[in-house]
Design a protein around this motif. Sequence first.
Motif, PDB file in Angstrom:
ATOM      1  N   ASN A  53       0.545  -1.446   0.335  1.00  9.13           N
ATOM      2  CA  ASN A  53       0.094   0.039  -0.141  1.00  9.13           C
ATOM      3  C   ASN A  53       1.274   1.356   0.309  1.00  9.13           C
ATOM      4  N   VAL A  54       0.696   1.800  -1.427  1.00 11.15           N
ATOM      5  CA  VAL A  54       2.021   3.380  -1.122  1.00 11.15           C
ATOM      6  C   VAL A  54       1.115   4.294  -1.414  1.00 11.15           C
ATOM      7  N   ARG A  55      -0.129   4.555  -0.533  1.00 15.96           N
ATOM      8  CA  ARG A  55      -0.882   5.382  -1.631  1.00 15.96           C
ATOM      9  C   ARG A  55      -0.875   6.903  -0.682  1.00 15.96           C
ATOM     10  N   ALA A  56      -0.066   6.541   0.682  1.00 17.57           N
ATOM     11  CA  ALA A  56       0.386   7.342   1.305  1.00 17.57           C
ATOM     12  C   ALA A  56       1.888   7.696   0.901  1.00 17.57           C
ATOM     13  N   VAL A  57       2.560   7.841  -0.431  1.00 18.30           N
ATOM     14  CA  VAL A  57       4.364   8.116  -1.040  1.00 18.30           C
ATOM     15  C   VAL A  57       3.711   9.260  -1.557  1.00 18.30           C
ATOM     16  N   PRO A  87      -2.675   4.602  -5.705  1.00 23.10           N
ATOM     17  CA  PRO A  87      -3.948   5.664  -6.822  1.00 23.10           C
ATOM     18  C   PRO A  87      -3.380   6.818  -7.213  1.00 23.10           C
ATOM     19  N   HIS A  88      -2.108   6.638  -6.226  1.00 26.68           N
ATOM     20  CA  HIS A  88      -0.858   8.119  -7.325  1.00 26.68           C
ATOM     21  C   HIS A  88      -0.422   7.993  -8.437  1.00 26.68           C
ATOM     22  N   HIS A  89      -0.301   6.469  -8.601  1.00 21.54           N
ATOM     23  CA  HIS A  89       0.958   6.052  -9.857  1.00 21.54           C
ATOM     24  C   HIS A  89       2.244   6.452  -9.141  1.00 21.54           C
ATOM     25  N   HIS A  90       2.793   6.492  -8.589  1.00 20.86           N
ATOM     26  CA  HIS A  90       4.361   6.332  -7.792  1.00 20.86           C
ATOM     27  C   HIS A  90       4.717   5.184  -8.763  1.00 20.86           C
ATOM     28  N   LEU A  91       4.659   3.934  -7.659  1.00 22.66           N
ATOM     29  CA  LEU A  91       5.409   3.409  -8.690  1.00 22.66           C
ATOM     30  C   LEU A  91       4.912   2.448  -9.915  1.00 22.66           C
TER      31      LEU A  91
END
Length: 95
Positions: A53-57, A87-91
């Motif tokens: 979960n990288v939602r907060a990255v 959701p923000h497509h960081h990875l």
Amino acid sequence: MPTGAGARIEARHDTMGGVIITVGGDLGRNDAAVLSRQLHTALETTPSVVVLNVRAVTGTDPCVHEVLAVAQDRARTANIALHVVDPHHHLTDDQ
């Protein structure tokens, strides 16, 4: 486990045999190494699923993408589902 001024990486096992790794903040080069260890440690336990979960990255060093690619290959080879909540497509690329 806290990894620095801007990054947080925490792993926990759920009651269904999976592992959830939650990441937040700005992931730098040192954080990529910590994330890699967390992912590979989780995969060694042969869970049914690993959720990253990288939602907060808020941002990532380019090397974090390689860490994810290696973990995805290892999970695929071991027949372990690896899901990335991004959701923000960081990875991940836009899919």
